[in-house]
Design a protein around this motif. Structure first.
Motif, short mmCIF file in Angstrom:
data_model
loop_
_atom_site.label_atom_id
_atom_site.label_comp_id
_atom_site.label_asym_id
_atom_site.label_seq_id
_atom_site.Cartn_x
_atom_site.Cartn_y
_atom_site.Cartn_z
N CYS A 263 0.83 -1.20 0.00
CA CYS A 263 0.00 0.00 0.00
C CYS A 263 0.87 1.26 0.00
O CYS A 263 1.91 1.32 0.70
CB CYS A 263 -0.90 0.01 1.24
SG CYS A 263 -1.99 1.44 1.35
N GLU A 266 0.74 7.23 1.68
CA GLU A 266 -0.35 8.17 1.95
C GLU A 266 -1.67 7.49 2.22
O GLU A 266 -2.58 8.09 2.79
CB GLU A 266 -0.51 9.15 0.79
CG GLU A 266 -0.89 8.55 -0.54
CD GLU A 266 0.31 8.10 -1.35
OE1 GLU A 266 0.12 7.83 -2.56
OE2 GLU A 266 1.41 8.01 -0.79
N ARG A 267 -1.81 6.20 1.86
CA ARG A 267 -3.05 5.46 2.10
C ARG A 267 -2.88 4.35 3.14
O ARG A 267 -3.85 3.68 3.49
CB ARG A 267 -3.52 4.81 0.79
CG ARG A 267 -3.91 5.82 -0.29
CD ARG A 267 -5.19 6.54 0.10
NE ARG A 267 -5.65 7.44 -0.97
CZ ARG A 267 -6.79 8.13 -0.90
NH1 ARG A 267 -7.54 8.04 0.17
NH2 ARG A 267 -7.12 8.95 -1.88
N THR A 269 -2.23 4.36 6.45
CA THR A 269 -2.92 4.53 7.73
C THR A 269 -4.42 4.27 7.56
O THR A 269 -5.05 3.60 8.40
CB THR A 269 -2.70 5.94 8.27
OG1 THR A 269 -1.29 6.18 8.39
CG2 THR A 269 -3.36 6.14 9.63
N GLU A 270 -4.97 4.78 6.51
CA GLU A 270 -6.40 4.57 6.24
C GLU A 270 -6.71 3.10 6.04
O GLU A 270 -7.73 2.58 6.55
CB GLU A 270 -6.82 5.39 5.03
CG GLU A 270 -8.29 5.36 4.72
CD GLU A 270 -8.66 6.22 3.53
OE1 GLU A 270 -9.86 6.23 3.16
OE2 GLU A 270 -7.77 6.87 2.97
N LEU A 271 -5.86 2.41 5.32
CA LEU A 271 -6.10 0.99 5.07
C LEU A 271 -5.93 0.18 6.36
O LEU A 271 -6.67 -0.78 6.60
CB LEU A 271 -5.13 0.47 4.00
CG LEU A 271 -5.29 -0.99 3.57
CD1 LEU A 271 -6.69 -1.24 3.02
CD2 LEU A 271 -4.23 -1.37 2.55
N GLN A 272 -4.95 0.56 7.19
CA GLN A 272 -4.79 -0.15 8.46
C GLN A 272 -6.05 -0.02 9.33
O GLN A 272 -6.46 -0.96 10.01
CB GLN A 272 -3.59 0.39 9.22
CG GLN A 272 -2.24 -0.02 8.62
CD GLN A 272 -1.07 0.61 9.35
OE1 GLN A 272 -1.25 1.58 10.13
NE2 GLN A 272 0.14 0.08 9.13
N THR A 273 -6.66 1.14 9.32
CA THR A 273 -7.88 1.35 10.10
C THR A 273 -9.02 0.48 9.58
O THR A 273 -9.78 -0.12 10.35
CB THR A 273 -8.29 2.83 10.04
OG1 THR A 273 -7.21 3.64 10.52
CG2 THR A 273 -9.52 3.10 10.89
N VAL A 274 -9.13 0.38 8.25
CA VAL A 274 -10.20 -0.44 7.66
C VAL A 274 -10.01 -1.91 8.01
O VAL A 274 -10.96 -2.63 8.35
CB VAL A 274 -10.25 -0.22 6.14
CG1 VAL A 274 -11.20 -1.21 5.49
CG2 VAL A 274 -10.66 1.20 5.82
N THR A 279 -13.50 0.13 13.02
CA THR A 279 -14.46 1.06 12.45
C THR A 279 -15.87 0.75 12.95
O THR A 279 -16.13 -0.32 13.56
CB THR A 279 -14.45 0.97 10.92
OG1 THR A 279 -14.70 -0.38 10.52
CG2 THR A 279 -13.09 1.39 10.37
N GLU A 360 -12.78 4.29 -3.11
CA GLU A 360 -12.13 5.38 -2.40
C GLU A 360 -10.70 5.56 -2.90
O GLU A 360 -10.26 6.68 -3.13
CB GLU A 360 -12.13 5.10 -0.89
CG GLU A 360 -13.52 5.06 -0.27
CD GLU A 360 -14.22 6.41 -0.35
OE1 GLU A 360 -13.53 7.45 -0.18
OE2 GLU A 360 -15.44 6.44 -0.60
N THR A 385 -16.43 1.91 -0.21
CA THR A 385 -17.43 1.90 0.86
C THR A 385 -18.70 1.21 0.38
O THR A 385 -18.83 0.85 -0.79
CB THR A 385 -17.75 3.33 1.30
OG1 THR A 385 -18.29 4.04 0.17
CG2 THR A 385 -16.49 4.05 1.79
#
Length: 410
Positions: A263, A266-267, A269-274, A279, A360, A385
């Motif tokens: 990954c 820049e993406r 952190t967002e992917l780790q959260t998903v 969530t 996204e 999403t």
């Protein structure tokens, strides 16, 4: 008459009594001449020695072995019976018959030699045209006619077979198949594994484990099969696996690791959260695959059935509120197989491209080559999403229905 023996039953008398004496004196001369006229020559058997002298003694002294030859006209003795004539005629007939036999035998022998020579020439490949024409003329006309009829019949049968083959191969063969959409079941294990392996190399190493999880996740999942199928044939499938519920399984860990390692920063952190499950709504790995020539209408229904399964599972969860929340997906991660073009990326399935358009973010991952691969495999990680997923579903329906209406109008 050459070779004819003297007739013992016949008696000859000479008109000239001095002929015997003249014959004895001219014996040597007459022998040299060897007159060809046999009608004026007769052979007489030698006289028996009666003890007298005279001319007989002198002739015996000259040449005891020489035959006496008389000149003059020979007259048949009327006192002698006609048996000699009969026997002479019979002997003449026998001689003539013998001569004819000899001639016929020579002819047959020459004919056989000619036949042998012609057969030998035909064996040697030369062949005589005249002999062949005579053989063709002498052939049975009935056999030649039957042979021609058989040849014509064989040619017509071969022509009809060729026409049938051309008629069969003139157009594509249409097979009527009635597809059914079924829930996940154990009998579909091998079919799911085969299609999953063929979808992308990223799933090949974990195809068995992922197939088991899809069968276990019976609430959200659909299989495309045929009516009355008992062998577990799978023509297509679609399922969503919760990344939090199955996070302890190695196959889910492998997919997570692949997505996070490749990954972009820049993406990341967002992917780790998903993928962490922290969530409000859980995320799930979307898995789907099908035969290459699957009809577009069936593809649309397959995705619609997946949406209906998720909606039904949320409302009818047997495990209570916790299970209901685990099936109410808010994000989807799709690892889609792709091909590297000159300056673009081509998706293996057209619906994955539509999902990517409503995602996204997406990014490309280069996969390692395995044995037998000529080109480097690639895949795209598509993160979207629930809203983006529903929007993509509408676009798929519009595209397929529009294409169907256009083809039906034309």
């Amino acid at each position: 008459r050459r070779g004819r023996p003297p007739t013992q039953a016949s008696t000859y008398e000479c008109t000239n009594p001095l002929a015997e004496t003249a014959a004895i004196m001219s014996q040597q001369e007459e022998r040299k001449r060897k007159q060809s006229d046999d009608d004026g020559v007769a052979k007489l058997p030698p006289k028996a020695d009666d003890g007298g002298g005279g001319s007989s003694d002198s002739s015996s002294d000259d040449d005891e072995d020489d035959d006496l030859i008389l000149e003059g006209a020979l007259i048949r003795n009327p006192d002698v019976s006609d048996s000699d004539d009969t026997s002479s005629e019979e002997s003449e007939d026998e001689e003539e018959a013998g001569d004819d036999k000899d001639r016929n035998g020579k002819k047959r022998k020459s004919a056989s030699l000619t036949a042998k020579g012609s057969s030998k020439r035909s064996d040697d490949g030369g062949g005589d045209k005249a002999t062949k024409e005579e053989e063709e003329k002498g052939a049975d006309p009935d056999n030649s006619l039957s042979t021609k009829k058989q040849k014509r019949r064989g040619e017509s049968q071969q022509h009809s077979k060729t026409e049938k083959k051309q008629h069969k191969s003139s157009g594509p063969e249409i097979v009527q198949v009635e597809f059914t959409f079924c829930d996940m079941d154990e009998k579909y294990f091998h079919g799911l594994k085969t299609l999953l392996t063929a979808t992308s190399p990223i799933y090949a190493a974990n195809s068995s484990a992922l197939s088991d999880l899809m069968i276990e996740n019976i609430s959200v999942g659909t299989v495309v099969s045929t009516e009355g199928d008992v062998d577990g044939n799978v023509f297509g499938f679609a399922s969503v696996l919760n990344v939090t519920t199955y996070q302890s399984h190695d196959c889910i860990k492998a997919l997570k690791k692949l997505c996070l390692d490749k990954c972009p920063e820049e993406r990341k952190t967002e992917l780790q959260t998903v993928l962490s499950g922290k969530t409000k709504r859980p995320a799930g790995f979307m898995l789907h695959g099908r035969m290459v020539n699957m009809p577009l209408e069936v593809v649309e229904i397959l995705h619609q059935q997946l949406v209906l399964d998720m909606d039904w599972a949320v409302e009818n969860a047997d495990g209570g509120e916790e299970e209901r929340k685990s099936l109410d997906f808010g994000a989807f991660v799709r690892i889609a197989p792709t091909y590297r073009m000159a300056q673009s990326v081509a998706y293996k399935f057209f619906d994955d491209e539509i999902f990517a358009q409503h995602a996204e973010f997406t990014y490309e991952v280069e996969l390692p080559r395995t044995f037998g691969m000529e080109e480097t495999p690639y895949c795209s990680v598509v993160v979207m999403t629930k809203t983006g997923h529903r929007a993509a579903m509408k676009e798929i329906a519009t595209m397929i229905n529009g294409a169907t209406k256009t083809s039906s109008d034309t």
